[in-house]
Design a protein around this motif. Structure first.
Motif, short mmCIF file in Angstrom:
data_model
loop_
_atom_site.label_atom_id
_atom_site.label_comp_id
_atom_site.label_asym_id
_atom_site.label_seq_id
_atom_site.Cartn_x
_atom_site.Cartn_y
_atom_site.Cartn_z
N GLN A 57 62.59 -6.00 -34.96
CA GLN A 57 63.73 -5.66 -34.12
C GLN A 57 63.45 -4.43 -33.26
O GLN A 57 62.76 -3.50 -33.69
CB GLN A 57 64.94 -5.39 -35.03
CG GLN A 57 66.23 -5.16 -34.25
CD GLN A 57 67.41 -4.90 -35.16
OE1 GLN A 57 67.45 -5.38 -36.29
NE2 GLN A 57 68.36 -4.12 -34.69
N THR A 58 64.01 -4.41 -32.05
CA THR A 58 63.94 -3.20 -31.24
C THR A 58 65.25 -3.07 -30.46
O THR A 58 66.06 -4.00 -30.46
CB THR A 58 62.70 -3.20 -30.31
OG1 THR A 58 62.61 -1.94 -29.67
CG2 THR A 58 62.81 -4.26 -29.24
N GLU A 59 65.44 -1.92 -29.81
CA GLU A 59 66.78 -1.63 -29.25
C GLU A 59 66.78 -1.33 -27.74
O GLU A 59 67.83 -1.13 -27.15
CB GLU A 59 67.39 -0.41 -29.96
CG GLU A 59 67.51 -0.52 -31.48
CD GLU A 59 68.57 -1.54 -31.92
OE1 GLU A 59 69.49 -1.83 -31.13
OE2 GLU A 59 68.45 -2.06 -33.05
N THR A 60 65.58 -1.26 -27.14
CA THR A 60 65.51 -0.91 -25.72
C THR A 60 64.47 -1.78 -25.00
O THR A 60 63.62 -2.40 -25.65
CB THR A 60 65.07 0.57 -25.52
OG1 THR A 60 63.75 0.72 -26.08
CG2 THR A 60 66.03 1.54 -26.20
N ARG A 109 54.29 -0.83 -18.44
CA ARG A 109 53.69 -0.44 -19.73
C ARG A 109 52.30 -1.06 -19.90
O ARG A 109 51.38 -0.39 -20.38
CB ARG A 109 54.62 -0.87 -20.88
CG ARG A 109 54.14 -0.47 -22.26
CD ARG A 109 54.15 1.04 -22.44
NE ARG A 109 53.46 1.46 -23.66
CZ ARG A 109 52.17 1.81 -23.71
NH1 ARG A 109 51.44 1.83 -22.60
NH2 ARG A 109 51.62 2.18 -24.84
N SER A 139 70.68 -0.06 -23.28
CA SER A 139 70.17 -0.61 -24.54
C SER A 139 69.91 -2.10 -24.39
O SER A 139 70.50 -2.77 -23.54
CB SER A 139 71.14 -0.33 -25.69
OG SER A 139 72.20 -1.25 -25.66
N LYS A 154 68.95 -4.93 -27.29
CA LYS A 154 68.55 -5.37 -28.63
C LYS A 154 67.76 -6.66 -28.52
O LYS A 154 68.17 -7.58 -27.81
CB LYS A 154 69.81 -5.60 -29.48
CG LYS A 154 69.53 -5.79 -30.96
CD LYS A 154 70.84 -5.76 -31.72
CE LYS A 154 70.64 -5.85 -33.21
NZ LYS A 154 71.92 -5.59 -33.90
N GLU A 162 56.72 -2.27 -25.77
CA GLU A 162 55.80 -1.72 -26.78
C GLU A 162 55.50 -2.76 -27.86
O GLU A 162 54.35 -2.93 -28.29
CB GLU A 162 56.50 -0.50 -27.42
CG GLU A 162 55.58 0.57 -27.91
CD GLU A 162 54.66 1.11 -26.83
OE1 GLU A 162 55.15 1.47 -25.74
OE2 GLU A 162 53.43 1.13 -27.07
N MET A 163 56.54 -3.44 -28.30
CA MET A 163 56.45 -4.44 -29.36
C MET A 163 55.56 -5.62 -28.92
O MET A 163 54.72 -6.09 -29.68
CB MET A 163 57.90 -4.89 -29.61
CG MET A 163 58.16 -5.96 -30.59
SD MET A 163 59.98 -6.03 -30.90
CE MET A 163 60.56 -7.15 -29.61
N GLN A 173 62.06 -0.57 -23.22
CA GLN A 173 60.78 0.09 -23.51
C GLN A 173 60.27 -0.36 -24.88
O GLN A 173 59.08 -0.58 -25.06
CB GLN A 173 60.92 1.63 -23.48
CG GLN A 173 61.04 2.24 -22.09
CD GLN A 173 62.37 1.95 -21.39
OE1 GLN A 173 63.37 1.60 -22.05
NE2 GLN A 173 62.42 2.05 -20.07
N GLY A 174 61.19 -0.50 -25.83
CA GLY A 174 60.83 -0.97 -27.17
C GLY A 174 60.28 -2.38 -27.14
O GLY A 174 59.31 -2.71 -27.84
#
Lengths: 231, 231
Positions: free
Chosen positions: B209-212, B35, B196, B198, B218-219, B214-215
């Motif tokens: 909060q994020t769940e993946t 990423r 997933s 978390k 990004e965060m 990839q998340g």
């Protein structure tokens, strides 16, 4: 022949994030499997996630294991249905029982309590300067093989580190007798490098030497064909 | 930005054939590296032999390490020449000092002698039913980073197992303050699966909060761009 080759090294969990691993690339197992396939045999390859694997082949079956318990569960039914096993996997001698901080251990009057204790936490906490890990012996997988199938041909492996040739042969012959193996491939870690791998095929009467992984594969193949013909 | 990402898990040797490994696939580090490269940054990826690696890229540099000592030696010069570090590697908390059989330990009047002992053998012998391994704390790599380079942005990671959200946040904020990190990504092993993951980006004032995986990538990317812009 239908041949099992075990390769790679087992891991025993300390907790959910740490384990004790027997280092092994799996390169020798890979070389042996490819040689046996080339010679027309069926190979059942029992290994670990990170170890090297032979190229896919229609006479090759793969089984992945992790620790000694899973190795035993996987091997028992296979041993009963194969003609030979080349047991090259580096198997953990000990498995973790309990881990705690040094102070708790040094203040205890009876250390044997730790041999039956269990860590309640799933990730052992890490604040103490020193920790103590208690380990117990794992079952000797090689000693089970002829019990599971007295007719199977068994080639064991013995890896020592920086010993004399005499000691290497003595330890190999002790393993040969104890485990009712047909031969033990004996080698010393200090004599293994990327392109050479000194090893001896030790039987009760002789010891044949070779210098490479390809040589080991050839030597084991010749030996197994010979004892299979004599049957 | 020039960004270091550490990923995978370190291993500490018990002897020449066994080590203690922190289990880590390196999948999150791989996702983050890809990423950050996509977003135009330079990525220096510090990882271990068996961990997953990003696809080759002209702005990607790889460094392989094994144990905590080699991680520190590799990181120090890199930290001094980069803008940010995402320290996702699972680093061994303890390293083996000495291993001996249980009987020797239980008969000793002064266990502290084992904290400074050294195994003479290169492969520890395995005849006793129980063995005891003494371990000492490793240096905390994350605590060195801002000392090596006070200007670097530091994103730390905290992995716990089966704790409450409150405890996870408390432990993450304690690490944030102690290590002068800009944020800590806090996660719980029981909330990580193949598809997933978390996690929370915890700062002194908030927790996103994020769940993946990839998340998470990004965060962290958004957060680093934001604090870089504020400089």
């Amino acid at each position: 022949m239908k041949i099992i080759i075990t390769s790679g090294g087992t891991s025993e969990a300390i907790d959910s994030v740490r384990d004790i691993t027997n280092k092994a690339t799996g390169r020798l197992g890979q070389v042996m499997a490819e040689r046996f396939l080339e010679a027309g045999h069926h190979v059942t390859f029992v290994t670990t996630k990170h170890a090297l694997k032979p190229q896919p082949h229609d006479r090759l079956t793969l089984h992945l294991i992790t620790n000694v318990t899973s190795l035993m569960e996987t091997l028992e039914p296979l041993v009963k249905t194969h003609d030979a096993i080349i047991h090259a996997m580096a198997v953990s001698d000990y498995t973790p029982v309990y881990m705690t901080d040094f102070e708790t251990v040094s203040e205890s009057n009876d250390l044997s309590q730790f041999l039956t204790a269990h860590n309640a936490e799933t990730k052992i906490s890490s604040s103490a300067d020193y920790q103590v890990l208690f380990l117990k012996k794992t079952p000797k997988v090689i000693s089970k093989i002829k019990k599971w199938n007295p007719a199977i041909h068994l080639i064991g492996f013995k890896l020592l580190v920086a010993v004399s040739q005499q000691e290497l042969f003595e330890v190999a012959r002790a393993s040969l007798i104890k485990n009712k193996a047909d031969a033990i491939v004996a080698n010393d870690l200090t004599e293994i490098s990327a392109d050479s791998h000194k090893a001896y095929l030790v039987t009760t009467s002789e010891a044949i030497q070779t210098e490479t992984k390809q040589g080991i594969a050839e030597m084991v193949l010749t030996f197994l064909k010979q004892i299979e013909d004599e049957k």
